[in-house]
Motif scaffolding. Structure first.
Motif, PDB file in Angstrom:
ATOM      1  N   LEU A   1       0.820  -1.205   0.000  1.00  0.00           N
ATOM      2  CA  LEU A   1       0.000   0.000   0.000  1.00  0.00           C
ATOM      3  C   LEU A   1       0.859   1.263   0.000  1.00  0.00           C
ATOM      4  O   LEU A   1       0.557   2.239  -0.690  1.00  0.00           O
ATOM      5  CB  LEU A   1      -0.926   0.010   1.218  1.00  0.00           C
ATOM      6  N   ALA A   2       1.941   1.235   0.763  1.00  0.00           N
ATOM      7  CA  ALA A   2       2.772   2.426   0.951  1.00  0.00           C
ATOM      8  C   ALA A   2       3.731   2.682  -0.207  1.00  0.00           C
ATOM      9  O   ALA A   2       4.258   3.800  -0.325  1.00  0.00           O
ATOM     10  CB  ALA A   2       3.567   2.297   2.254  1.00  0.00           C
ATOM     11  N   ASP A   3       3.947   1.698  -1.060  1.00  0.00           N
ATOM     12  CA  ASP A   3       4.919   1.829  -2.153  1.00  0.00           C
ATOM     13  C   ASP A   3       4.493   2.945  -3.112  1.00  0.00           C
ATOM     14  O   ASP A   3       3.405   2.929  -3.673  1.00  0.00           O
ATOM     15  CB  ASP A   3       5.015   0.502  -2.908  1.00  0.00           C
ATOM     16  N   ARG A   4       5.383   3.926  -3.315  1.00  0.00           N
ATOM     17  CA  ARG A   4       5.029   5.098  -4.125  1.00  0.00           C
ATOM     18  C   ARG A   4       5.109   4.833  -5.622  1.00  0.00           C
ATOM     19  O   ARG A   4       4.609   5.643  -6.409  1.00  0.00           O
ATOM     20  CB  ARG A   4       5.919   6.282  -3.746  1.00  0.00           C
ATOM     21  N   ARG A   5       5.705   3.745  -6.019  1.00  0.00           N
ATOM     22  CA  ARG A   5       5.785   3.419  -7.444  1.00  0.00           C
ATOM     23  C   ARG A   5       4.767   2.357  -7.859  1.00  0.00           C
ATOM     24  O   ARG A   5       4.196   2.427  -8.936  1.00  0.00           O
ATOM     25  CB  ARG A   5       7.204   2.956  -7.801  1.00  0.00           C
ATOM     26  N   PHE A   6       4.552   1.370  -7.000  1.00  0.00           N
ATOM     27  CA  PHE A   6       3.703   0.249  -7.366  1.00  0.00           C
ATOM     28  C   PHE A   6       2.422   0.162  -6.534  1.00  0.00           C
ATOM     29  O   PHE A   6       1.587  -0.696  -6.798  1.00  0.00           O
ATOM     30  CB  PHE A   6       4.483  -1.067  -7.256  1.00  0.00           C
ATOM     31  N   GLY A   7       2.295   1.020  -5.527  1.00  0.00           N
ATOM     32  CA  GLY A   7       1.101   1.017  -4.688  1.00  0.00           C
ATOM     33  C   GLY A   7       0.422   2.368  -4.701  1.00  0.00           C
ATOM     34  O   GLY A   7       0.467   3.097  -5.701  1.00  0.00           O
ATOM     35  N   ILE A   8      -0.211   2.720  -3.590  1.00  0.00           N
ATOM     36  CA  ILE A   8      -0.865   4.023  -3.467  1.00  0.00           C
ATOM     37  C   ILE A   8       0.168   5.083  -3.097  1.00  0.00           C
ATOM     38  O   ILE A   8       0.184   6.169  -3.657  1.00  0.00           O
ATOM     39  CB  ILE A   8      -1.984   3.960  -2.405  1.00  0.00           C
TER      40      ILE A   8
END
Length: 283
Positions: free
Chosen positions: A35-42
Motif C-alpha cells: 500500500l505504501a509503495d510510491r511506485r507500485f502502490g498508493i
C-alpha cells in the motif's frame, strides 16, 4: 479483496486511511509495504487504521503502520487526519473525539477553523520510559556516532525521539546522521530524529527523520518532542510555531506533568478502492 481507502495528509506527511470498523481487515507487513509503495502502490508515509474501541471511554482505536510495514505507537499528523476522517465519513458527530492508541488514550478536537487540536498527552523524559539507555535522567545526553560525539535530547511522545540543536535545518546532516541515530543501540526501539533550529522563543525550524519512513515533510510527535526539549533547555516559550518543510504546527506545553497540545491542518486528497490481494501479489 476490494479495499476502500482515503488518501490524506497533514502538512505533506501523507497517509492511507482505512475504515476497519465497516470493513473486515487485518493487515500484515507485506500488505502495508504494498500500500505504501510510491511506485507500485498508493504511496504514503504511514497506513492508518480506524478500528472499534478497546476501552469504554473511547470512540475508536487508532493503529499506525510505517511504510516499512512495522506498527508504531503514535503519529501526531496522523491523529489529526484520523479526526478529520471519522468526522467526514459520518462515523462520529462529536467535535471532541476520544481515541485509543498503542501509547494510551488521546483526545482530538475539531476546531471551527478546520484545524484539528490534539491533546498529545504528557511527554516521557525518564530514560526507561522512552526507552533510551542512560544512567540517569538529564536534559541532554552525549551520544557517539562513528567516532564523533553529539549532544541530544531524548523524549517520548508515545514514541521515542532524539532531538539535536542545529544552527540551520537546511544544512543539517539529516540524510546521514538521521538513520545513524534512528538505529543507534541506545534506542532499543529505534528513534525518530529531529533537527531543531531556534529562531526565537516562539518560532523554530524542524526537520525530522522518522523511524521506518525516512525524512518526512512533517512530523507531529517530532514537533512536540522538539518543543519539549527546547523548553527543557530554557530556549522556548510555552507556545511555539514549528515550521517544518510541509508547513507550520503550533505546539504548546506548560511544563512538567502537563500535556503537550498540537494544532494543525488535516486534508483529504482523494477516496479510492484497491484490490489488496492483487496489489500484494504483484510485488
Amino acid at each position: 479483496m476490494m479495499l476502500e481507502f482515503t488518501k490524506m495528509h497533514g502538512l505533506g506527511n501523507d497517509f492511507v486511511v482505512i475504515d476497519a470498523v465497516n470493513q473486515q481487515l487485518v493487515l500484515d507487513e507485506t500488505q502495508v509495504r504494498a500500500l505504501a509503495d510510491r511506485r507500485f502502490g498508493i504511496g504514503c508515509d504511514q497506513v492508518l487504521l480506524v478500528e472499534r474501541p478497546r476501552h469504554p471511554q473511547t470512540e475508536f482505536f487508532y493503529r499506525i503502520y510505517n511504510a516499512d510495514g512495522g506498527e508504531v505507537e503514535q503519529c501526531g499528523n496522523g491523529a489529526r487526519c484520523f479526526a478529520r476522517f471519522v468526522a467526514d465519513k459520518g462515523m462520529t458527530r462529536n467535535r471532541e473525539i476520544a481515541v485509543g492508541t498503542a501509547a494510551g488514550n488521546i483526545t482530538l478536537y475539531l476546531e471551527d477553523d478546520d484545524q484539528v487540536r490534539v491533546n498529545m498527552g504528557r511527554p516521557h523524559l525518564t530514560p526507561e520510559n522512552i526507552p533510551f539507555e542512560a544512567d540517569a535522567l538529564a536534559d541532554r545526553y552525549a551520544i557517539a556516532v562513528d567516532g564523533e560525539t553529539f549532544e541530544i535530547g531524548a523524549v517520548s511522545m508515545g514514541n521515542p525521539h532524539a532531538v539535536l540543536l542545529v544552527e540551520d535545518t537546511a544544512s543539517a546532516p539529516v540524510e546521514t546522521l538521521g538513520p545513524a541515530l534512528e538505529r543507534h543501540p541506545r534506542f532499543p526501539q529505534r528513534a525518530n530524529v529531529g533537527f531543531l533550529a531556534v529562531r526565537d522563543e516562539n518560532h523554530v525550524d524542524l526537520r525530522v527523520y522518522e523511524r521506518g519512513a525516512g525524512e518526512t515533510l512533517a512530523c507531529g510527535t517530532g514537533a512536540c518532542a522538539a518543543v519539549v526539549y527546547g523548553r527543557q533547555r530554557g530556549l522556548l516559550a510555552e507556545r511555539v510555531a514549528v515550521r517544518l518543510p510541509g508547513g507550520t504546527l503550533v505546539i504548546s506545553w506548560a511544563g512538567i506533568n502537563e500535556p503537550v497540545w498540537m494544532t494543525g491542518p488535516a486534508v483529504s486528497v482523494f477516496d479510492g478502492r484497491v484490490d489488496l490481494q492483487a496489489l500484494t501479489a504483484a510485488r
